[in-house]
Design a protein around this motif. Sequence first.
Motif, PDB file in Angstrom:
ATOM      1  N   THR A  36      -6.750  -0.527  10.080  1.00  0.00           N
ATOM      2  CA  THR A  36      -7.631  -1.323   9.146  1.00  0.00           C
ATOM      3  C   THR A  36      -8.401  -2.340  10.074  1.00  0.00           C
ATOM      4  O   THR A  36      -8.928  -3.116   9.274  1.00  0.00           O
ATOM      5  CB  THR A  36      -6.573  -1.936   8.222  1.00  0.00           C
ATOM      6  OG1 THR A  36      -5.607  -2.562   9.074  1.00  0.00           O
ATOM      7  CG2 THR A  36      -5.842  -1.146   7.320  1.00  0.00           C
ATOM      8  N   ASP A  38     -12.205   2.930   1.126  1.00  0.00           N
ATOM      9  CA  ASP A  38     -11.132   2.296   0.275  1.00  0.00           C
ATOM     10  C   ASP A  38     -10.191   3.214  -0.169  1.00  0.00           C
ATOM     11  O   ASP A  38      -9.977   4.335   0.332  1.00  0.00           O
ATOM     12  CB  ASP A  38     -12.168   1.860  -1.055  1.00  0.00           C
ATOM     13  CG  ASP A  38     -12.867   2.893  -1.841  1.00  0.00           C
ATOM     14  OD1 ASP A  38     -12.157   4.075  -1.771  1.00  0.00           O
ATOM     15  OD2 ASP A  38     -13.595   2.743  -2.265  1.00  0.00           O
ATOM     16  N   GLU A  39      -9.267   2.503  -0.992  1.00  0.00           N
ATOM     17  CA  GLU A  39      -7.927   3.294  -1.306  1.00  0.00           C
ATOM     18  C   GLU A  39      -8.294   4.531  -2.142  1.00  0.00           C
ATOM     19  O   GLU A  39      -7.711   5.638  -2.065  1.00  0.00           O
ATOM     20  CB  GLU A  39      -6.945   2.543  -1.926  1.00  0.00           C
ATOM     21  CG  GLU A  39      -5.675   3.042  -1.717  1.00  0.00           C
ATOM     22  CD  GLU A  39      -4.358   2.070  -2.016  1.00  0.00           C
ATOM     23  OE1 GLU A  39      -3.775   2.041  -3.197  1.00  0.00           O
ATOM     24  OE2 GLU A  39      -4.273   0.997  -1.112  1.00  0.00           O
ATOM     25  N   CYS A  67      -6.984   8.157  -1.059  1.00  0.00           N
ATOM     26  CA  CYS A  67      -6.254   9.335  -1.776  1.00  0.00           C
ATOM     27  C   CYS A  67      -7.236  10.700  -1.815  1.00  0.00           C
ATOM     28  O   CYS A  67      -6.405  11.470  -1.875  1.00  0.00           O
ATOM     29  CB  CYS A  67      -6.129   8.788  -3.261  1.00  0.00           C
ATOM     30  SG  CYS A  67      -4.808   7.263  -3.147  1.00  0.00           S
ATOM     31  N   ARG A 119       1.803   1.920  -3.482  1.00  0.00           N
ATOM     32  CA  ARG A 119       0.666   2.798  -4.466  1.00  0.00           C
ATOM     33  C   ARG A 119       0.615   3.897  -3.922  1.00  0.00           C
ATOM     34  O   ARG A 119       0.067   4.909  -4.825  1.00  0.00           O
ATOM     35  CB  ARG A 119      -0.415   1.578  -4.057  1.00  0.00           C
ATOM     36  CG  ARG A 119      -0.611   0.448  -4.539  1.00  0.00           C
ATOM     37  CD  ARG A 119      -1.846  -0.251  -4.723  1.00  0.00           C
ATOM     38  NE  ARG A 119      -2.634  -0.555  -3.386  1.00  0.00           N
ATOM     39  CZ  ARG A 119      -2.390  -1.613  -2.625  1.00  0.00           C
ATOM     40  NH1 ARG A 119      -1.471  -2.644  -2.716  1.00  0.00           N
ATOM     41  NH2 ARG A 119      -3.088  -1.517  -1.396  1.00  0.00           N
ATOM     42  N   LEU A 120       0.541   4.207  -2.450  1.00  0.00           N
ATOM     43  CA  LEU A 120       0.368   5.608  -2.029  1.00  0.00           C
ATOM     44  C   LEU A 120       1.436   6.546  -2.538  1.00  0.00           C
ATOM     45  O   LEU A 120       1.027   7.865  -2.855  1.00  0.00           O
ATOM     46  CB  LEU A 120       0.234   5.700  -0.573  1.00  0.00           C
ATOM     47  CG  LEU A 120      -1.293   4.942  -0.063  1.00  0.00           C
ATOM     48  CD1 LEU A 120      -1.102   4.809   1.543  1.00  0.00           C
ATOM     49  CD2 LEU A 120      -2.363   5.726  -0.662  1.00  0.00           C
ATOM     50  N   GLN A 176       0.862  -1.083  -0.133  1.00  0.00           N
ATOM     51  CA  GLN A 176      -0.114  -0.014   0.158  1.00  0.00           C
ATOM     52  C   GLN A 176       0.748   1.302  -0.001  1.00  0.00           C
ATOM     53  O   GLN A 176       0.559   2.189  -0.619  1.00  0.00           O
ATOM     54  CB  GLN A 176      -1.031  -0.039   1.096  1.00  0.00           C
ATOM     55  CG  GLN A 176      -1.959   1.028   1.202  1.00  0.00           C
ATOM     56  CD  GLN A 176      -3.045   1.022   2.144  1.00  0.00           C
ATOM     57  OE1 GLN A 176      -2.695   0.648   3.295  1.00  0.00           O
ATOM     58  NE2 GLN A 176      -4.186   1.499   2.076  1.00  0.00           N
TER      59      GLN A 176
END
Length: 250
Positions: free
Chosen positions: A189, A238-239, A243, A28-29, A25
Motif C-alpha cells: 500500500t 481500490d478494493e 476483489c 472485508r475481504l 481489510q
Amino acid sequence: MPATLRPTLLPTLLLVRPQAQAVQQAQRLAAAGIAALPFCVEDTVADERALSVLPQQAAAADWLVFVSPSCIELAWPHLAGLPLAANLACVGRASADKLAALSGRAVLHPPHGNDSDALLALPPLQQLSGQTVLIVRGDGGRPQLGETLARRGAQVHYAEVYRRVPVQADWALFDRLVTAGPSPALLITSSHNAELLFLQAGATRQRALLACRFIALHPRIAATLQQLGVTQPLLAADEHALCALLSPRY
C-alpha cells in the motif's frame, strides 16, 4: 510496466499496511471469499501534541484534506461534534467513504484515481486565493499536495497526527506459507512499505519473496517494486478492483 489485471486464483493474501487497517481489510475481504492476513512492516503511533491542537487548526481552515484512512481514524474523534465550517476532502474514495460515514457530510474526492494528482485535478481546488487549507497527514508526507495548493493561492498548514514506526513482520508466518505452498501474495500500500519489506527480508528470504505475486495500489508503488526486483506486479487501485482480481465471486 506493471501487469494488467486478469482473473486468477491466488493463495493467502498478506496485507502490508498498518495493523488496524489490515485487520479491517482482512475482515472485508473474508466476506468476499478472500483469505487475507495482516503482515505489517510499519505501524502508526498517534502524535498527541498534534492531535491536541487539531481542533483549533481545523476551526480556522476553509478546507480539511485527509490523506489516508489512518489520518481519519486518529483525527476525526478530536473533531467530531465541533461546528466545523471547513469543506472536507480526501485523496481516495476509500478514505472519503470512511470520512463521510463518520461525519455525515459530503466529502470531495476524485471519482477516478486515488492520489494527489487526481484530487488536485478537481475544479473546487483550482482557485484557492485567500483560503486556508489544513492537510491532515502523517509525519514526513509527500510535499506535492501542499506545494501545489500553495501555488494556487492557498495558505497551507499541516496537522501531522501520527508517526510511522517500523515493526518486525511475522516472518515465521511467511515461512510457513511458503513451505506449505503455494507462495502467498502480498498487497503493498505504499512505496515505503515495499522498501521496508525487502529490507526486513534480507538476503535469506529474497528469493522466496520474489517468487510471490505482488499487488500494488498505485503505479508509483508498482514502479518501486520493480526497482526492488519484482517482475510484473499487478495493479488494483481500490478494493473493488482487488476483489475482482482475487475472488471467484467477482
